[in-house]
Design a protein around this motif. Structure first.
Motif, mmCIF file in Angstrom:
data_model
loop_
_atom_site.group_PDB
_atom_site.id
_atom_site.type_symbol
_atom_site.label_atom_id
_atom_site.label_comp_id
_atom_site.label_asym_id
_atom_site.label_seq_id
_atom_site.Cartn_x
_atom_site.Cartn_y
_atom_site.Cartn_z
ATOM 1 N N SER A 139 9.690 5.780 -11.246
ATOM 2 C CA SER A 139 8.870 4.568 -11.132
ATOM 3 C C SER A 139 8.444 4.057 -12.498
ATOM 4 O O SER A 139 8.243 4.820 -13.431
ATOM 5 C CB SER A 139 7.620 4.852 -10.302
ATOM 6 O OG SER A 139 7.994 5.190 -8.981
ATOM 7 N N THR B 277 6.417 -2.424 -5.300
ATOM 8 C CA THR B 277 5.134 -2.388 -4.598
ATOM 9 C C THR B 277 4.091 -3.043 -5.483
ATOM 10 O O THR B 277 3.888 -2.618 -6.627
ATOM 11 C CB THR B 277 4.703 -0.922 -4.325
ATOM 12 O OG1 THR B 277 5.809 -0.197 -3.816
ATOM 13 C CG2 THR B 277 3.554 -0.866 -3.338
ATOM 14 N N LYS B 278 3.446 -4.065 -4.974
ATOM 15 C CA LYS B 278 2.417 -4.759 -5.756
ATOM 16 C C LYS B 278 1.159 -3.900 -5.795
ATOM 17 O O LYS B 278 0.616 -3.526 -4.759
ATOM 18 C CB LYS B 278 2.115 -6.120 -5.120
ATOM 19 C CG LYS B 278 1.288 -7.021 -6.002
ATOM 20 C CD LYS B 278 1.198 -8.422 -5.407
ATOM 21 C CE LYS B 278 0.374 -9.324 -6.311
ATOM 22 N NZ LYS B 278 0.209 -10.669 -5.755
ATOM 23 N N ARG B 279 0.713 -3.552 -6.972
ATOM 24 C CA ARG B 279 -0.494 -2.717 -7.126
ATOM 25 C C ARG B 279 -1.731 -3.578 -7.350
ATOM 26 O O ARG B 279 -2.822 -3.220 -6.950
ATOM 27 C CB ARG B 279 -0.315 -1.748 -8.294
ATOM 28 C CG ARG B 279 0.844 -0.774 -8.080
ATOM 29 C CD ARG B 279 0.948 0.202 -9.224
ATOM 30 N NE ARG B 279 -0.209 1.089 -9.273
ATOM 31 C CZ ARG B 279 -0.310 2.240 -8.610
ATOM 32 N NH1 ARG B 279 0.679 2.641 -7.843
ATOM 33 N NH2 ARG B 279 -1.369 2.987 -8.720
ATOM 34 N N HIS C 292 10.871 -4.559 -0.807
ATOM 35 C CA HIS C 292 9.441 -4.300 -1.012
ATOM 36 C C HIS C 292 8.985 -3.122 -0.156
ATOM 37 O O HIS C 292 9.338 -3.002 1.002
ATOM 38 C CB HIS C 292 8.607 -5.530 -0.658
ATOM 39 C CG HIS C 292 8.491 -6.462 -1.808
ATOM 40 N ND1 HIS C 292 7.456 -6.422 -2.704
ATOM 41 C CD2 HIS C 292 9.319 -7.448 -2.232
ATOM 42 C CE1 HIS C 292 7.633 -7.354 -3.622
ATOM 43 N NE2 HIS C 292 8.755 -7.996 -3.364
ATOM 44 N N ALA C 293 8.201 -2.256 -0.783
ATOM 45 C CA ALA C 293 7.452 -1.200 -0.080
ATOM 46 C C ALA C 293 8.274 -0.459 0.970
ATOM 47 O O ALA C 293 7.907 -0.386 2.122
ATOM 48 C CB ALA C 293 6.199 -1.788 0.557
ATOM 49 N N THR C 294 9.415 0.104 0.524
ATOM 50 C CA THR C 294 10.177 0.939 1.460
ATOM 51 C C THR C 294 9.927 2.411 1.146
ATOM 52 O O THR C 294 10.781 3.256 1.376
ATOM 53 C CB THR C 294 11.684 0.633 1.377
ATOM 54 O OG1 THR C 294 12.085 0.734 0.021
ATOM 55 C CG2 THR C 294 12.001 -0.744 1.902
ATOM 56 N N SER C 295 8.743 2.683 0.586
ATOM 57 C CA SER C 295 8.449 4.043 0.137
ATOM 58 C C SER C 295 8.430 5.053 1.281
ATOM 59 O O SER C 295 8.634 6.243 1.075
ATOM 60 C CB SER C 295 7.113 4.077 -0.616
ATOM 61 O OG SER C 295 6.114 3.493 0.174
ATOM 62 N N THR D 252 2.886 -4.485 -10.912
ATOM 63 C CA THR D 252 3.762 -4.119 -9.800
ATOM 64 C C THR D 252 4.454 -2.815 -10.144
ATOM 65 O O THR D 252 4.876 -2.607 -11.293
ATOM 66 C CB THR D 252 4.821 -5.221 -9.562
ATOM 67 O OG1 THR D 252 4.155 -6.411 -9.144
ATOM 68 C CG2 THR D 252 5.822 -4.815 -8.496
ATOM 69 N N CYS E 299 12.805 -0.453 -5.117
ATOM 70 C CA CYS E 299 11.648 -0.858 -4.306
ATOM 71 C C CYS E 299 10.568 -1.390 -5.241
ATOM 72 O O CYS E 299 10.365 -0.855 -6.327
ATOM 73 C CB CYS E 299 11.071 0.326 -3.526
ATOM 74 S SG CYS E 299 12.306 1.307 -2.675
#
Length: 306
Positions: A39, A80-82, A3-6, A87, A78
C-alpha cells in the motif's frame, strides 16, 4: 481503479516493511491463492487521485499485458479514500515465497554454482531490459527486491512502487539502498536507467561473494569504497554540478575485480566491470549485457521456465 475491494484480500502475515510501508502476504478469498499486498498513501487534490498516480497505475497495467516471465505480476489495484486529502492505493501482486537474499543465504556451502549465477543474471537482465525498453526505472534494485520462485525463476519486484512514489517526490538521493547506489546518485546529480545497471553489477558480485561488495556507512564513505575498487575517474568524468569535489578523494588506481570476486571467470569479470563503470553514459545497457560473451555458452533456460 477498483475501490475498496479489501474484503477480497485477507492478510495472513506481514512479509516486511519497506521505506514506503508494510507488505503483507494475503489470501484472495475468491480464488484461494496467496498474493502480496503493498500500500501507498497518496496525497489527493479536490478531484480525487492525482493524475500522476493514475498514469503510473495505467503504465503498470499496460506492462502487465506483456506478462513478462521475469517481472512480478500486478493482479489488482484498489483505492480507498482515507480523507479529503489522502487516498490509500493498494497494489496486489502475485506472491513469491523467497527473495534473492534468502535464496543466497539458503544455498549450501560453497554457494551457488557459476552456471546457476549465470542463469539468474540472464533472467535478471531480461526483466530489466523489458522495464527499460518501456522507460521504467526500478531505482531500488537489491537482493530483497528480486524474487526467486521454487523453480528458480527470477522476478523483479517493487518496480511499480518506485514509479508511483517518484511522482510525488523530487528526484531525491534516498532512492536505491546505500550499498547498491551508483556514483551519480551518491553525488546527487541527474540519473536515468544506468542506475539499475550499477545495482545489478553489485548484485552480480554478491552472488559470488555471498556478501555485499560495497558496504559504506554514509554517502561519502560509500563513494570512497567504490573508488578504492574501480579507481578515481578522470577529471572530465566527474560531474560538474555537484558539491562533493573529486579532490576529496585520494588518487585511487583501479584494482583487479578478481581480488574482491575470486570465483568469477574472465568474461564474467569483464561484464561486471562494464556494469560498475563510473560514468553512467559509458555503462553497459541491459540489452547489450545480454549479448555479452559471458552468456554465449548459456542454454536459454529462461524460455523453458514459463
Amino acid at each position: 481503479m477498483a475501490h475498496a475491494t479489501s474484503i477480497q484480500y485477507e492478510p495472513v502475515a506481514e512479509i516486511g516493511g519497506g521505506a514506503y510501508g508494510t507488505v503483507y502476504k494475503a489470501r484472495d478469498t475468491e480464488s484461494g491463492q496467496f498474493v502480496a499486498l503493498k500500500s501507498v498513501r497518496v496525497q489527493t487534490d479536490q478531484n480525487g487521485l492525482p493524475i500522476s498516480t493514475v498514469r503510473e497505475v495505467a503504465l503498470l497495467k499496460r506492462l502487465e499485458q506483456f506478462d513478462h516471465p521475469n517481472v512480478v505480476r500486478l493482479m489488482d489495484v484498489c483505492a480507498t479514500k482515507r480523507s479529503d486529502q489522502e487516498t490509500k492505493v493498494t497494489l496486489v501482486f502475485e506472491h513469491v515465497d523467497q527473495d534473492l537474499k534468502t535464496y543466497l543465504e539458503r544455498a549450501p556451502a560453497p554457494g551457488l554454482s557459476p552456471d546457476r549465477i549465470k542463469d539468474l543474471m540472464r533472467q535478471l537482465l531480461c526483466g530489466l531490459a523489458f522495464l527499460h525498453s518501456n522507460r521504467v526505472m526500478h531505482r531500488d534494485l537489491k537482493p530483497e527486491n528480486i524474487l526467486v520462485t521454487s523453480q528458480g525463476q527470477v522476478k523483479l519486484a517493487d518496480f511499480g512502487l518506485a514509479r508511483i512514489y517518484s511522482c510525488h517526490m523530487a528526484l531525491t538521493p534516498v532512492v536505491v539502498t546505500l550499498w547498491y547506489r551508483p556514483p551519480e546518485v551518491l553525488l546527487q546529480t541527474s540519473y536515468a536507467t544506468p542506475v539499475d545497471i550499477w545495482s545489478t553489477g553489485c548484485i552480480f558480485a554478491e552472488m559470488f561473494r555471498r556478501k555485499p561488495l560495497f558496504c559504506g556507512d554514509s554517502e561519502v564513505d560509500q563513494l570512497g569504497k567504490i573508488l578504492e575498487v574501480i579507481g578515481l575517474p578522470p577529471e572530465d568524468e566527474w560531474p560538474t554540478d555537484v558539491t562533493l569535489s573529486r579532490k576529496n578523494f585520494p588518487s585511487f588506481m583501479p584494482r583487479p575485480i578478481a581480488e574482491f570476486v575470486s570465483e568469477i571467470n574472465e568474461q564474467g569479470a569483464q561484464l561486471l566491470m562494464n556494469m560498475l563503470t563510473f560514468d553512467p553514459l559509458k555503462r553497459i545497457s541491459a540489452l547489450n549485457a545480454l549479448e555479452h560473451p559471458y552468456f554465449r555458452d548459456e542454454e536459454t533456460l529462461t524460455q523453458t521456465k514459463r
